[in-house]
Design a protein around this motif. Structure first.
Motif, PDB file in Angstrom:
ATOM      1  N   TRP A 311      85.450 -39.595  -0.213  1.00  0.00           N
ATOM      2  CA  TRP A 311      84.776 -38.531  -0.961  1.00  0.00           C
ATOM      3  C   TRP A 311      85.626 -38.068  -2.147  1.00  0.00           C
ATOM      4  O   TRP A 311      85.090 -37.812  -3.235  1.00  0.00           O
ATOM      5  CB  TRP A 311      84.509 -37.364  -0.018  1.00  0.00           C
ATOM      6  CG  TRP A 311      83.927 -36.154  -0.690  1.00  0.00           C
ATOM      7  CD1 TRP A 311      82.641 -35.969  -1.113  1.00  0.00           C
ATOM      8  CD2 TRP A 311      84.635 -34.951  -1.031  1.00  0.00           C
ATOM      9  NE1 TRP A 311      82.503 -34.732  -1.695  1.00  0.00           N
ATOM     10  CE2 TRP A 311      83.711 -34.084  -1.649  1.00  0.00           C
ATOM     11  CE3 TRP A 311      85.950 -34.532  -0.856  1.00  0.00           C
ATOM     12  CZ2 TRP A 311      84.072 -32.826  -2.102  1.00  0.00           C
ATOM     13  CZ3 TRP A 311      86.304 -33.271  -1.299  1.00  0.00           C
ATOM     14  CH2 TRP A 311      85.368 -32.433  -1.918  1.00  0.00           C
ATOM     15  N   LEU A 312      86.938 -37.988  -1.968  1.00  0.00           N
ATOM     16  CA  LEU A 312      87.811 -37.600  -3.070  1.00  0.00           C
ATOM     17  C   LEU A 312      87.748 -38.618  -4.213  1.00  0.00           C
ATOM     18  O   LEU A 312      87.773 -38.244  -5.394  1.00  0.00           O
ATOM     19  CB  LEU A 312      89.260 -37.469  -2.575  1.00  0.00           C
ATOM     20  CG  LEU A 312      89.574 -36.256  -1.697  1.00  0.00           C
ATOM     21  CD1 LEU A 312      90.956 -36.382  -1.084  1.00  0.00           C
ATOM     22  CD2 LEU A 312      89.461 -34.963  -2.495  1.00  0.00           C
ATOM     23  N   GLY A 315      83.611 -38.533  -5.294  1.00  0.00           N
ATOM     24  CA  GLY A 315      83.086 -37.245  -5.736  1.00  0.00           C
ATOM     25  C   GLY A 315      83.965 -36.523  -6.732  1.00  0.00           C
ATOM     26  O   GLY A 315      83.472 -35.733  -7.541  1.00  0.00           O
ATOM     27  N   ARG A 316      85.269 -36.787  -6.703  1.00  0.00           N
ATOM     28  CA  ARG A 316      86.197 -36.081  -7.590  1.00  0.00           C
ATOM     29  C   ARG A 316      86.964 -37.033  -8.499  1.00  0.00           C
ATOM     30  O   ARG A 316      87.866 -36.617  -9.223  1.00  0.00           O
ATOM     31  CB  ARG A 316      87.174 -35.246  -6.762  1.00  0.00           C
ATOM     32  CG  ARG A 316      86.470 -34.176  -5.924  1.00  0.00           C
ATOM     33  CD  ARG A 316      87.442 -33.452  -5.026  1.00  0.00           C
ATOM     34  NE  ARG A 316      88.371 -32.613  -5.774  1.00  0.00           N
ATOM     35  CZ  ARG A 316      88.220 -31.308  -5.964  1.00  0.00           C
ATOM     36  NH1 ARG A 316      87.151 -30.686  -5.482  1.00  0.00           N
ATOM     37  NH2 ARG A 316      89.117 -30.611  -6.632  1.00  0.00           N
ATOM     38  N   ASN A 317      86.607 -38.330  -8.415  1.00  0.00           N
ATOM     39  CA  ASN A 317      87.156 -39.369  -9.309  1.00  0.00           C
ATOM     40  C   ASN A 317      88.682 -39.459  -9.232  1.00  0.00           C
ATOM     41  O   ASN A 317      89.359 -39.678 -10.251  1.00  0.00           O
ATOM     42  CB  ASN A 317      86.723 -39.107 -10.755  1.00  0.00           C
ATOM     43  CG  ASN A 317      85.220 -39.187 -10.929  1.00  0.00           C
ATOM     44  OD1 ASN A 317      84.572 -40.077 -10.379  1.00  0.00           O
ATOM     45  ND2 ASN A 317      84.661 -38.241 -11.673  1.00  0.00           N
ATOM     46  N   ALA A 370      82.330 -30.667  -4.760  1.00  0.00           N
ATOM     47  CA  ALA A 370      83.052 -31.342  -5.838  1.00  0.00           C
ATOM     48  C   ALA A 370      83.839 -30.363  -6.697  1.00  0.00           C
ATOM     49  O   ALA A 370      84.783 -30.757  -7.386  1.00  0.00           O
ATOM     50  CB  ALA A 370      82.070 -32.132  -6.697  1.00  0.00           C
ATOM     51  N   SER A 371      83.467 -29.081  -6.676  1.00  0.00           N
ATOM     52  CA  SER A 371      84.153 -28.082  -7.505  1.00  0.00           C
ATOM     53  C   SER A 371      85.170 -27.251  -6.712  1.00  0.00           C
ATOM     54  O   SER A 371      85.780 -26.340  -7.272  1.00  0.00           O
ATOM     55  CB  SER A 371      83.119 -27.133  -8.136  1.00  0.00           C
ATOM     56  OG  SER A 371      82.354 -26.487  -7.131  1.00  0.00           O
ATOM     57  N   THR A 372      85.360 -27.558  -5.449  1.00  0.00           N
ATOM     58  CA  THR A 372      86.323 -26.803  -4.641  1.00  0.00           C
ATOM     59  C   THR A 372      87.740 -27.008  -5.181  1.00  0.00           C
ATOM     60  O   THR A 372      88.148 -28.144  -5.445  1.00  0.00           O
ATOM     61  CB  THR A 372      86.275 -27.271  -3.170  1.00  0.00           C
ATOM     62  OG1 THR A 372      84.959 -27.058  -2.648  1.00  0.00           O
ATOM     63  CG2 THR A 372      87.277 -26.493  -2.321  1.00  0.00           C
ATOM     64  N   THR A 374      91.583 -27.767  -5.472  1.00  0.00           N
ATOM     65  CA  THR A 374      92.382 -28.724  -4.701  1.00  0.00           C
ATOM     66  C   THR A 374      93.202 -28.040  -3.621  1.00  0.00           C
ATOM     67  O   THR A 374      93.404 -28.593  -2.533  1.00  0.00           O
ATOM     68  CB  THR A 374      93.318 -29.502  -5.646  1.00  0.00           C
ATOM     69  OG1 THR A 374      92.536 -30.181  -6.631  1.00  0.00           O
ATOM     70  CG2 THR A 374      94.142 -30.522  -4.872  1.00  0.00           C
ATOM     71  N   ASP A 440      78.373 -34.619  -1.687  1.00  0.00           N
ATOM     72  CA  ASP A 440      78.726 -33.410  -0.959  1.00  0.00           C
ATOM     73  C   ASP A 440      77.842 -33.245   0.276  1.00  0.00           C
ATOM     74  O   ASP A 440      78.320 -32.891   1.364  1.00  0.00           O
ATOM     75  CB  ASP A 440      78.582 -32.178  -1.850  1.00  0.00           C
ATOM     76  CG  ASP A 440      79.601 -32.151  -2.974  1.00  0.00           C
ATOM     77  OD1 ASP A 440      80.529 -32.995  -2.949  1.00  0.00           O
ATOM     78  OD2 ASP A 440      79.476 -31.304  -3.872  1.00  0.00           O
TER      79      ASP A 440
END
Length: 473
Positions: A311-312, A315-317, A370-372, A374, A440
């Protein structure tokens, strides 16, 4: 002071388990743990190099899981029969062969063979180490588990698994995918040399099972329970094939797994020296519950290790290396917690903490998007680090006291097998939910399943009278 009255941590414990004795055990155990995740970042370049799809390279992960799930109890059985030092050294030699074959391999088949060799060889180390520790403790008159040694073995054999992801990413980026195989050679050579020179030779007649002597092949097959080994391997292999086929299940394979499993139970109930002692699990429910607790915790931890990593990246590239580095604090915290818990031989409180932290962290994954930030992702993985450090140390201590001296090798191997079954189940879960896309919403679905599994794990702990009435062993 009599031997039975000497508490753990005294001078005799220190002398019995010197750094020369334990260092090769720790080094060898780390090989298996790191290899469980080392290959993850190399799958894409391997696919390009051997001209296959990325999806087909997933067999490299499955091959190691299958080999380890089968070979862990087999390694313990062989250690009980032929001597733990002999089996330890033989396992390291097999790892050397696997690293060489993989590093020089030119096609996918060769790489699969290499992963199987690495899995089989490294799987002989942990149960052999447990048997070596148990025999050394009994020889020096220690009644209580040598907690500091067990803690170090746990850190090397499990808490280091998260190191494979960033290590694999750095190796692939620097020198190419072949280094994920070649890296086994220096570790294995070091463990081989230390074990050969620093671990005392097995006695001609071992304390638990005779070593050496003239035996016919039939007698040897009976003592090893070759039919039980074949049946266990067949059932595990069929189950893995079924799970890897999801979300397109092959029900015939599942029926085959159930049929082989039923045949295995029938055979083992009649075997004079069973490989998979069904009667022991029935007569020793405390040990059975230890296996189940470890499997449940492993499912959740490995789901985070691999599912959250995917997912990282999607979803977060994030790169494979960056995603792996985010999980390093989890591994470090688990190692920091494991040693003091093991040194004190604690069981009840760590298991309660493990179950509660697993539930809390699984619920935390439900809030990730995705906006959480880090920092919150790191905090959630740190809570899973608490789960990892407490559950493995406490369950390993429980295992040490629940298994008799005569079956500690096989019992320790089965302990790790249940952990691999949990990791196999997590792989199937990730494959099913992330099959179409990584998002997500699908991550939250995985988290919901983890919450349900964590609740079951908590119930397993609080309803276990053996655990709830003993703070330590």
């Amino acid at each position: 002071m009599t031997p039975a009255a000497v508490p753990p941590g005294t001078t005799r414990t220190t002398n019995a388990f010197s750094w020369r004795f334990v260092t090769p055990l720790f080094t060898g155990s780390a090989i298996n743990a790191i290899n469980t995740s080392l290959i993850a970042t190399a799958l894409v370049p391997i696919a390009a190099a051997v001209h296959v799809s990325v999806g087909r390279t997933a067999v490299l992960v499955s091959a190691l899981y299958l080999a380890c799930a089968i070979a862990q109890p087999l390694g313990g059985k062989l250690a009980e029969e032929f001597g733990p030092r002999r089996v330890f050294l033989a396992g390291i030699l097999v790892v050397l062969a696997g690293g060489t074959v993989g590093g020089l391999g030119q096609d996918l088949t060769a790489l699969v063979v290499a992963r199987v060799l690495i899995g089989v060889g490294s799987s002989a180390v942990y149960p052999s180490a447990m048997l070596l520790i148990r025999r050394r403790a009994e020889a020096t008159g220690l009644d209580a588990p040598p907690g500091g040694v067990l803690g170090g073995l746990m850190i090397a054999g499990a808490a280091t698994s998260a190191l494979g992801l960033p290590m694999g990413g750095m190796l692939v980026d620097a020198w190419g995918w072949r280094t994920t195989f070649f890296i086994n050679l220096p570790f294995a050579l070091l463990a081989l040399a230390m074990a050969y020179f620093w671990i005392p030779s097995d006695s001609p007649v071992a304390p638990v099972a005779p070593v050496g002597g003239s035996r016919t092949l039939r007698e040897l097959a009976t003592r090893l329970d070759v039919m039980g080994i074949v049946g266990f391997a067949g059932a595990i292999a069929a189950l893995l094939v079924f799970l890897r086929g999801l979300p397109h299940p092959d029900w015939l394979v599942l029926v085959l797994a159930a049929a082989i499993g039923a045949g295995l139970v029938w055979w083992e109930l009649r075997a004079s020296r069973p490989f998979f002692d069904v009667r022991l699990l029935g007569k020793n429910p405390a040990l059975t519950r230890t296996y189940l607790r470890f499997a449940v915790a492993s499912l959740c931890v490995y789901t985070v290790l691999y599912g959250l990593t995917q997912w990282l990246q999607a979803g977060r590239n994030l790169s494979s290396e960056a995603a792996g580095l985010l999980l390093l604090p989890m591994s470090a915290l688990s190692a920091l917690l494991a040693r003091p818990i093991s040194q004190r031989n604690l069981v009840r409180m760590p298991l309660i903490v493990a179950a509660v932290s697993c539930l809390a962290a699984s619920a935390g994954v439900l809030a990730l998007t995705a906006s959480t930030p880090t920092v919150w992702i790191v905090i959630i993985t740190l809570v899973f680090g608490i789960t990892l450090g407490t559950t493995i140390s406490a369950n390993q201590t429980a295992l040490y006291t629940q298994a008799g001296a005569g079956e500690i090798g096989t019992a320790a191997g089965l302990f790790r097998t249940f952990g691999f079954l949990g990791s196999i189940a997590s792989s199937a879960l990730i494959s099913v939910v992330f099959h179409a896309q990584v998002s997500d919403h699908r991550l939250h679905l995985i988290a919901l399943i983890m919450v349900i599994v964590s609740v079951l794990g908590l119930i397993l702990v609080i309803t276990d009278r053996t655990v709830m009435t003993r703070a330590r062993v």
